[in-house]
Design a protein around this motif. Structure first.
Motif, short mmCIF file in Angstrom:
data_model
loop_
_atom_site.label_atom_id
_atom_site.label_comp_id
_atom_site.label_asym_id
_atom_site.label_seq_id
_atom_site.Cartn_x
_atom_site.Cartn_y
_atom_site.Cartn_z
N ARG A 102 0.84 -1.18 -0.08
CA ARG A 102 -0.11 -0.10 -0.03
C ARG A 102 0.87 1.35 -0.01
NH1 ARG A 102 -5.66 -0.96 1.76
NH2 ARG A 102 -5.66 1.19 1.96
N LEU A 103 0.36 2.25 -0.63
CA LEU A 103 1.00 3.63 -0.79
C LEU A 103 0.71 4.52 0.43
CD1 LEU A 103 1.58 4.06 -4.57
CD2 LEU A 103 3.25 2.99 -2.76
N ASP A 104 -0.45 4.50 0.84
CA ASP A 104 -1.21 5.02 1.70
C ASP A 104 -0.85 4.62 3.20
OD1 ASP A 104 -2.61 2.90 1.42
OD2 ASP A 104 -4.72 3.99 1.54
N ALA A 105 0.25 3.91 3.37
CA ALA A 105 0.61 3.64 4.71
C ALA A 105 2.13 3.79 5.00
CB ALA A 105 0.40 1.91 4.94
N GLU A 106 2.59 4.18 6.35
CA GLU A 106 3.99 4.12 6.96
C GLU A 106 4.16 2.83 7.31
OE1 GLU A 106 4.87 7.17 9.56
OE2 GLU A 106 4.36 8.76 7.95
N TYR A 107 5.35 2.29 7.01
CA TYR A 107 5.73 0.77 7.46
C TYR A 107 6.93 1.09 8.56
CZ TYR A 107 3.01 -0.77 3.57
OH TYR A 107 2.04 -1.04 2.63
N LYS A 108 6.58 -0.26 9.51
CA LYS A 108 7.85 -0.18 10.34
C LYS A 108 9.24 -0.25 9.77
CE LYS A 108 5.36 -2.32 14.29
NZ LYS A 108 5.36 -3.46 15.04
N LYS A 109 10.25 0.29 10.32
CA LYS A 109 11.70 0.33 10.01
C LYS A 109 11.95 -1.02 9.37
CE LYS A 109 16.27 1.52 11.05
NZ LYS A 109 17.06 2.04 12.09
N GLU A 110 12.55 -0.91 8.09
CA GLU A 110 12.95 -2.26 7.43
C GLU A 110 11.70 -3.21 6.81
OE1 GLU A 110 16.54 -3.71 9.47
OE2 GLU A 110 17.42 -1.77 9.13
N TYR A 111 10.43 -3.09 7.24
CA TYR A 111 9.47 -4.00 7.08
C TYR A 111 9.45 -4.37 5.54
CZ TYR A 111 4.93 -5.69 5.93
OH TYR A 111 3.83 -6.48 5.51
N LEU A 112 9.63 -3.27 4.63
CA LEU A 112 9.47 -3.66 3.38
C LEU A 112 10.57 -4.33 2.64
CD1 LEU A 112 8.00 -0.34 1.70
CD2 LEU A 112 6.81 -2.43 2.24
N GLU A 113 11.95 -4.13 3.20
CA GLU A 113 13.04 -4.96 2.51
C GLU A 113 13.09 -6.23 3.15
OE1 GLU A 113 13.52 -1.81 4.29
OE2 GLU A 113 13.67 -0.76 2.57
N ASN A 114 12.50 -6.72 4.43
CA ASN A 114 12.59 -7.93 5.13
C ASN A 114 11.38 -8.71 4.81
OD1 ASN A 114 15.09 -7.27 6.06
ND2 ASN A 114 14.42 -6.24 7.96
N ARG A 115 10.53 -8.46 3.94
CA ARG A 115 9.22 -9.26 3.72
C ARG A 115 9.71 -10.46 3.09
NH1 ARG A 115 5.43 -6.24 -0.01
NH2 ARG A 115 7.47 -5.75 -0.90
N ILE A 116 8.92 -11.69 3.14
CA ILE A 116 9.57 -12.83 2.57
C ILE A 116 8.33 -13.07 1.40
CG2 ILE A 116 9.61 -15.21 2.66
CD1 ILE A 116 10.66 -14.77 5.68
N PRO A 117 8.69 -13.15 0.19
CA PRO A 117 7.34 -13.31 -0.79
C PRO A 117 6.84 -14.54 -0.56
CG PRO A 117 9.40 -13.11 -1.70
CD PRO A 117 9.77 -12.86 -0.30
N ASP A 118 5.43 -14.64 -0.64
CA ASP A 118 4.84 -15.94 -0.58
C ASP A 118 4.51 -16.40 -2.01
OD1 ASP A 118 3.03 -17.93 -0.30
OD2 ASP A 118 1.45 -17.09 0.62
N ASN A 119 5.27 -17.47 -2.50
CA ASN A 119 5.50 -18.06 -4.00
C ASN A 119 4.23 -18.61 -4.15
OD1 ASN A 119 8.14 -17.07 -4.09
ND2 ASN A 119 9.05 -19.02 -3.34
N ASP A 120 3.41 -19.09 -3.43
CA ASP A 120 2.17 -19.78 -3.66
C ASP A 120 0.91 -18.85 -4.11
OD1 ASP A 120 3.58 -22.01 -3.20
OD2 ASP A 120 2.86 -22.28 -1.31
N SER A 121 1.13 -17.70 -3.74
CA SER A 121 -0.12 -16.97 -4.04
C SER A 121 0.47 -15.49 -4.97
CB SER A 121 -0.63 -16.15 -2.64
OG SER A 121 0.41 -15.34 -2.02
N ILE A 122 -0.68 -14.92 -5.53
CA ILE A 122 -0.28 -13.82 -6.32
C ILE A 122 -0.79 -12.49 -5.64
CG2 ILE A 122 -1.50 -12.57 -8.43
CD1 ILE A 122 -2.17 -15.50 -9.36
N PRO A 123 0.09 -11.78 -5.63
CA PRO A 123 0.16 -10.50 -4.77
C PRO A 123 -0.92 -9.46 -5.34
CG PRO A 123 2.01 -10.10 -6.03
CD PRO A 123 1.48 -11.89 -6.26
N VAL A 124 -1.33 -8.78 -4.27
CA VAL A 124 -2.23 -7.32 -4.73
C VAL A 124 -1.29 -6.39 -4.96
CG1 VAL A 124 -3.86 -5.78 -3.57
CG2 VAL A 124 -3.89 -8.24 -3.13
#
Length: 126
Positions: A102-124
């Protein structure tokens, strides 16, 4: 030499939870906190831009701002593709930029860099 002791710490004012929620709700920035992110109000909404323009006009009458209507020029959309074919269709237009967060959110420090993609699902996409 004089020493003054006070029992009241003027910097530590206590607010009720309701007053704090009302202050956050009425601010231009924060809406709700959900886990790793703070959901924000859109500062670029026509409502907020109209308020900001009026404040500029009121504080700077010497500049003689023109009257005009603030209007929408861009859309913020959420895409929920159901298969890889729909993802390919979205990505086939190189003039549109998609984000998987989401672009209308602030994330905790390093949250976006440390996300683990879910290979079994299609992202929004946003």
């Amino acid at each position: 030499m004089s020493l003054q002791i006070s029992c009241k710490d003027e910097l530590a004012e206590v607010q009720s939870e309701e007053a704090l929620k009302a202050e956050v709700t009425n601010s231009f920035a924060a809406r709700t906190f959900s886990g790793d992110s703070l959901m924000l109000q859109n500062p670029y909404s026509t409502e907020n831009m109209t308020k900001a323009y009026q404040i500029l006009k009121d504080k700077n009458p010497e500049y003689g701002f023109e009257e005009f209507n603030v209007r929408t020029t861009h859309q913020y959309l959420k895409f929920t593709p159901s298969n890889e074919e729909e993802v390919s269709l979205l990505k086939s237009d190189s003039t549109i930029h998609y984000f998987d967060y989401r672009l209308d959110a602030e994330y905790k420090k390093e949250y976006l860099e440390n996300r683990i993609p879910d290979n079994d699902s299609i992202p929004v996409y946003y």
